[in-house]
Design a protein around this motif. Structure first.
Motif, PDB file in Angstrom:
ATOM      1  N   UNK A 214       0.794  -1.234   0.000  1.00 25.53           N
ATOM      2  CA  UNK A 214       0.000   0.000   0.000  1.00 25.53           C
ATOM      3  C   UNK A 214       0.830   1.290   0.000  1.00 25.53           C
ATOM      4  N   UNK A 215       1.910   1.342   0.759  1.00 24.21           N
ATOM      5  CA  UNK A 215       2.705   2.574   0.799  1.00 24.21           C
ATOM      6  C   UNK A 215       3.363   2.859  -0.548  1.00 24.21           C
ATOM      7  N   UNK A 216       3.799   1.815  -1.248  1.00 21.78           N
ATOM      8  CA  UNK A 216       4.370   2.009  -2.587  1.00 21.78           C
ATOM      9  C   UNK A 216       3.282   2.386  -3.581  1.00 21.78           C
ATOM     10  N   UNK A 217       2.132   1.779  -3.449  1.00 18.30           N
ATOM     11  CA  UNK A 217       1.007   2.113  -4.304  1.00 18.30           C
ATOM     12  C   UNK A 217       0.675   3.597  -4.156  1.00 18.30           C
ATOM     13  N   UNK A 218       0.628   4.071  -2.919  1.00 19.57           N
ATOM     14  CA  UNK A 218       0.343   5.487  -2.659  1.00 19.57           C
ATOM     15  C   UNK A 218       1.410   6.386  -3.281  1.00 19.57           C
TER      16      UNK A 218
END
Length: 109
Positions: free
Chosen positions: A38-42
């Motif tokens: 999720x943090x990379x997606x963001x």
């Protein structure tokens, strides 16, 4: 105080629920890692939104240079494979570059 670009990016990233590419078609290790982290997606959504907003602020010559730099960055990102630390570093670095580009714009206010 945060810049208007940062605020716009944050607002757009809250509404985005997927990476800047179709995760169902992700084949490369970097894309798979982005889709499952999720943090990379963001960061991917933030970087893409920032890049597209900036491109709209410049003339065609600069837009071409930006596109070349983005393609080079994507090639470098791919070299990270599924290494989350490497991908985080790549995104942080690119976001710094794009934010510096925005900060260099002569703004009337």
């Amino acid at each position: 105080m945060k810049s208007i670009l940062t605020i716009a990016v944050l607002l757009l990233s809250f509404t985005a629920c997927a990476a800047s590419f179709d995760c169902t078609k992700a084949k490369a290790a970097d894309e798979k890692a982005i889709c499952t982290t999720p943090s990379l997606n963001d960061k991917d959504v933030e970087m893409t939104t920032t890049y597209h907003l900036l491109r709209g602020l410049f003339a065609m010559g600069v837009q071409g240079d930006m596109q070349d730099a983005q393609q080079a960055w994507l090639k470098n990102r791919r070299q990270c494979g599924g290494d989350i630390t490497c991908l985080n570093h790549a995104y942080n670095s690119r976001l710094q570059q794009l934010n510096a580009m925005y900060d260099s714009i002569n703004k009337p206010l």
